[in-house]
Write a protein that holds these residues in place. Structure first.
Motif, PDB file in Angstrom:
ATOM      1  N   LYS A   1      39.348  37.312  53.952  1.00 49.94           N
ATOM      2  CA  LYS A   1      38.111  36.880  54.592  1.00 49.94           C
ATOM      3  C   LYS A   1      37.239  38.073  54.972  1.00 49.94           C
ATOM      4  N   GLN A   2      37.852  39.146  55.405  1.00 50.89           N
ATOM      5  CA  GLN A   2      37.098  40.330  55.781  1.00 50.89           C
ATOM      6  C   GLN A   2      36.362  40.918  54.582  1.00 50.89           C
ATOM      7  N   ILE A   3      37.040  41.009  53.441  1.00 58.87           N
ATOM      8  CA  ILE A   3      36.407  41.523  52.220  1.00 58.87           C
ATOM      9  C   ILE A   3      35.252  40.617  51.800  1.00 58.87           C
ATOM     10  N   MET A   4      35.473  39.323  51.880  1.00 60.39           N
ATOM     11  CA  MET A   4      34.431  38.381  51.500  1.00 60.39           C
ATOM     12  C   MET A   4      33.210  38.514  52.398  1.00 60.39           C
ATOM     13  N   ARG A   5      33.441  38.637  53.683  1.00 57.34           N
ATOM     14  CA  ARG A   5      32.330  38.769  54.622  1.00 57.34           C
ATOM     15  C   ARG A   5      31.581  40.084  54.422  1.00 57.34           C
ATOM     16  N   GLU A   6      32.316  41.157  54.194  1.00 60.23           N
ATOM     17  CA  GLU A   6      31.667  42.453  53.979  1.00 60.23           C
ATOM     18  C   GLU A   6      30.824  42.435  52.707  1.00 60.23           C
ATOM     19  N   THR A   7      31.342  41.802  51.664  1.00 61.60           N
ATOM     20  CA  THR A   7      30.575  41.704  50.422  1.00 61.60           C
ATOM     21  C   THR A   7      29.307  40.896  50.630  1.00 61.60           C
ATOM     22  N   CYS A   8      29.424  39.781  51.330  1.00 63.77           N
ATOM     23  CA  CYS A   8      28.252  38.955  51.608  1.00 63.77           C
ATOM     24  C   CYS A   8      27.234  39.717  52.448  1.00 63.77           C
TER      25      CYS A   8
ATOM     26  N   SER B   1      30.461  40.748  29.935  1.00 67.66           N
ATOM     27  CA  SER B   1      31.214  39.641  30.531  1.00 67.66           C
ATOM     28  C   SER B   1      31.656  40.003  31.946  1.00 67.66           C
ATOM     29  N   TYR B   2      32.082  41.256  32.118  1.00 69.41           N
ATOM     30  CA  TYR B   2      32.469  41.717  33.448  1.00 69.41           C
ATOM     31  C   TYR B   2      31.263  41.718  34.394  1.00 69.41           C
ATOM     32  N   ASP B   3      30.115  42.152  33.890  1.00 66.98           N
ATOM     33  CA  ASP B   3      28.893  42.126  34.689  1.00 66.98           C
ATOM     34  C   ASP B   3      28.544  40.694  35.098  1.00 66.98           C
ATOM     35  N   PHE B   4      28.785  39.767  34.187  1.00 61.13           N
ATOM     36  CA  PHE B   4      28.466  38.357  34.437  1.00 61.13           C
ATOM     37  C   PHE B   4      29.249  37.832  35.637  1.00 61.13           C
ATOM     38  N   TYR B   5      30.503  38.228  35.754  1.00 63.19           N
ATOM     39  CA  TYR B   5      31.360  37.762  36.852  1.00 63.19           C
ATOM     40  C   TYR B   5      31.558  38.832  37.924  1.00 63.19           C
ATOM     41  N   TYR B   6      30.674  39.804  37.962  1.00 60.23           N
ATOM     42  CA  TYR B   6      30.862  40.950  38.842  1.00 60.23           C
ATOM     43  C   TYR B   6      31.030  40.558  40.308  1.00 60.23           C
ATOM     44  N   MET B   7      30.190  39.651  40.797  1.00 61.96           N
ATOM     45  CA  MET B   7      30.264  39.273  42.203  1.00 61.96           C
ATOM     46  C   MET B   7      31.582  38.581  42.538  1.00 61.96           C
ATOM     47  N   ASP B   8      32.115  37.795  41.609  1.00 62.10           N
ATOM     48  CA  ASP B   8      33.417  37.161  41.845  1.00 62.10           C
ATOM     49  C   ASP B   8      34.528  38.209  41.905  1.00 62.10           C
ATOM     50  N   TYR B   9      34.458  39.204  41.020  1.00 61.22           N
ATOM     51  CA  TYR B   9      35.447  40.280  41.054  1.00 61.22           C
ATOM     52  C   TYR B   9      35.369  41.031  42.383  1.00 61.22           C
ATOM     53  N   LEU B  10      34.164  41.283  42.812  1.00 61.48           N
ATOM     54  CA  LEU B  10      33.966  42.074  44.022  1.00 61.48           C
ATOM     55  C   LEU B  10      34.349  41.285  45.274  1.00 61.48           C
ATOM     56  N   MET B  11      33.857  40.058  45.364  1.00 58.86           N
ATOM     57  CA  MET B  11      34.035  39.264  46.573  1.00 58.86           C
ATOM     58  C   MET B  11      35.491  38.892  46.828  1.00 58.86           C
ATOM     59  N   PHE B  12      36.252  38.695  45.743  1.00 59.38           N
ATOM     60  CA  PHE B  12      37.634  38.251  45.899  1.00 59.38           C
ATOM     61  C   PHE B  12      38.642  39.345  45.535  1.00 59.38           C
ATOM     62  N   ASN B  13      38.137  40.578  45.456  1.00 52.43           N
ATOM     63  CA  ASN B  13      38.978  41.767  45.371  1.00 52.43           C
ATOM     64  C   ASN B  13      39.914  41.760  44.162  1.00 52.43           C
ATOM     65  N   TYR B  14      39.362  41.405  42.997  1.00 55.73           N
ATOM     66  CA  TYR B  14      40.133  41.491  41.756  1.00 55.73           C
ATOM     67  C   TYR B  14      39.856  42.831  41.077  1.00 55.73           C
ATOM     68  N   SER B  15      40.875  43.406  40.492  1.00 58.88           N
ATOM     69  CA  SER B  15      40.731  44.689  39.797  1.00 58.88           C
ATOM     70  C   SER B  15      40.027  44.498  38.461  1.00 58.88           C
ATOM     71  N   LYS B  16      39.471  45.584  37.959  1.00 58.67           N
ATOM     72  CA  LYS B  16      38.845  45.530  36.637  1.00 58.67           C
ATOM     73  C   LYS B  16      39.905  45.180  35.598  1.00 58.67           C
ATOM     74  N   PRO B  17      39.622  44.214  34.724  1.00 57.53           N
ATOM     75  CA  PRO B  17      40.638  43.772  33.764  1.00 57.53           C
ATOM     76  C   PRO B  17      40.866  44.753  32.610  1.00 57.53           C
ATOM     77  N   PHE B  18      39.915  45.672  32.381  1.00 49.35           N
ATOM     78  CA  PHE B  18      40.068  46.670  31.318  1.00 49.35           C
ATOM     79  C   PHE B  18      39.657  48.030  31.852  1.00 49.35           C
ATOM     80  N   GLU B  19      40.347  49.061  31.428  1.00 48.65           N
ATOM     81  CA  GLU B  19      40.110  50.401  31.944  1.00 48.65           C
ATOM     82  C   GLU B  19      38.749  50.962  31.548  1.00 48.65           C
ATOM     83  N   ASP B  20      38.200  50.505  30.418  1.00 54.70           N
ATOM     84  CA  ASP B  20      36.932  51.084  29.937  1.00 54.70           C
ATOM     85  C   ASP B  20      35.713  50.436  30.595  1.00 54.70           C
ATOM     86  N   LEU B  21      35.926  49.519  31.527  1.00 55.82           N
ATOM     87  CA  LEU B  21      34.798  48.884  32.219  1.00 55.82           C
ATOM     88  C   LEU B  21      34.307  49.784  33.346  1.00 55.82           C
ATOM     89  N   TYR B  22      33.051  49.696  33.617  1.00 58.53           N
ATOM     90  CA  TYR B  22      32.490  50.496  34.721  1.00 58.53           C
ATOM     91  C   TYR B  22      31.734  49.610  35.674  1.00 58.53           C
TER      92      TYR B  22
END
Length: 430
Positions: free
Chosen positions: A164-171, A409-430
């Protein structure tokens, strides 16, 4: 005295008319804006913009079922209660709530929307409820005294606080203000269980079918989750949605019920949706989405493929997803959680993850005081002989894409990755 020429009068009138027309257009444009409709770009942070949606999004969002089904229930299931009336005008009873425009103005708003051909029908302008972001009066239920010495419960409770803290900080970081308008659209995916006072936001491909079974058991509609078939869950209309209540009912439940959602790693959820909808016979997604995707993105498509819409390839599906001019609208099965559940607008008390579903779900049931014999079901009722979508399977699908497509595709779901603290699925993503 200089005689005024007729041409001067005409020019003056034309100039005044242009100014008035421009001002009126600006007022209409500002009035129609909705914070949830606009890609959020912060003032001082580098964030990937939200993708745009075409004008079919709202219409198709209502038709995301696998087909139309009529289900007759038997056994322990009973006829559903009457759904409460649609939102009606009520007196304001809380100082934190500002009731919106009256019904008299809605017709004018809708006509303006249709005239300007907005990307989505602005039915969400109807009866807004203004509350502070994350202003719920209820927080995560506290641990019982006998649970506080249990290291497992304490750990799970701490995990919830961190999520919840991560979600609130992202928001707080990426949203432009801290007061938003809650409308029926924002709560249209939230299911209500009144007996145990639970609000559940449905996120497809993240255990939503089994969660609906649990809610039906909690509500006394079935004795066991095993008694409830898939079609009953999705087409039986036995569960109430929050947007079916009036404004007072919505506000009361948002502020006093335990609100929860379960999410899933975005790429994994996407691949799961693709496998389910396009790799198996489907009388809705193939003709509606498949035909449009094949027609737009497949070179030298066969007449059979164009006729049936079957056999969509994952790369073609990604082309459709990333296309700002999609030939067919978005769908809840691959939409952002940020749009489905509005977590920056609604303060969810519990955030579970598909990856730790059994542990998180049973912890939630324990917190709300559910019957001890009720546990979250493990069975997979669709394509049960097929392996669940895993990280390994997800990587195999995304290996079919170019590095640029994976990045987009990662950019498309970027906010979901950030808000729910998921790691980048591929190493070459930035």
């Amino acid at each position: 005295m200089t005689e005024e020429r007729p041409g001067d009068c005409v020019l003056t009138c034309m100039f005044s008319f242009i100014l008035l027309f421009g001002a009126a257009g600006l007022i209409v444009f500002i009035h129609l804006q909705d914070p949830e409709e606009i890609p959020i770009t912060p003032f001082s942070f580098n964030i990937r913009p939200f993708p745009y949606y075409n004008n079919q999004d709202r219409r198709l969002r209502k038709n995301t079922a696998d087909g139309i089904a009529t289900v007759k229930l038997s056994g322990s299931l009973h006829p559903a209660e009457n759904v409460p009336t649609k939102l009606q005008s009520t007196d304001r009873r809380q100082s934190s709530v500002t009731l919106g425009k009256d019904y008299e103005q809605q017709g004018e708003e809708i006509n303006s929307i249709r005239l300007h051909k907005r990307r989505r029908r602005f039915v969400i302008k109807k009866n807004p409820i203004l509350i502070s972001m994350n202003s719920s009066t209820l927080n995560l239920p506290t641990l019982k005294s006998e649970d506080r010495s249990n290291s497992k419960w304490k750990t799970l409770y701490q995990i919830q606080s961190e999520r919840k803290q991560i979600m609130r900080e992202t928001c707080s970081k990426y949203k432009s203000n801290n007061r938003r308008i809650i409308t029926p659209y924002h709560v249209s995916r939230i299911f209500v269980e009144d007996k145990y006072r639970v609000l559940y936001c449905e996120v497809p491909k993240a255990g939503c079918s089994n969660w609906k079974r649990v809610l039906m058991v909690l509500n006394g509609l079935a004795a066991s989750t095993k008694d409830i078939q898939h079609n009953t869950v999705h087409y039986g209309n036995y569960l109430k949605r929050l947007d079916g209540f009036d404004r007072k009912g919505i506000y009361h439940r948002l502020n006093t019920y335990t609100k929860m959602l379960f999410i899933r790693e975005p790429f994994e959820k996407l691949v799961s949706a693709f496998r389910d909808k396009f790799e198996h016979p489907n009388n809705y997604y193939h003709p509606v989405f498949g035909k449009a995707i094949i027609s737009r993105y497949r070179v030298n498509a066969t007449k059979e493929a164009l006729r049936t819409g079957s056999g969509v390839k994952f790369k073609e599906f990604i082309q459709y997803l990333l296309d700002v001019h999609r030939p067919v609208g978005m769908d809840i099965h691959w939409d952002h959680v940020n749009r489905l559940c509005s977590p920056c607008l609604i303060d969810y008390d519990f955030v579970g993850k598909f990856e730790s579903m059994e542990e998180d779900a049973n912890f939630f049931l324990h917190l709300i005081g559910a019957p001890q014999n009720l546990t979250f079901p493990k069975f997979k009722d669709r394509h049960s002989n097929e392996e669940r979508t895993t990280t390994k399977i997800t990587q195999q699908y995304f290996a079919q894409l170019s590095p640029s497509q994976r990045q987009r595709s990662y950019d498309f779901y970027y906010m979901d990755y950030l808000m729910f603290n998921y790691s980048k699925p591929f190493e070459d993503l930035y």
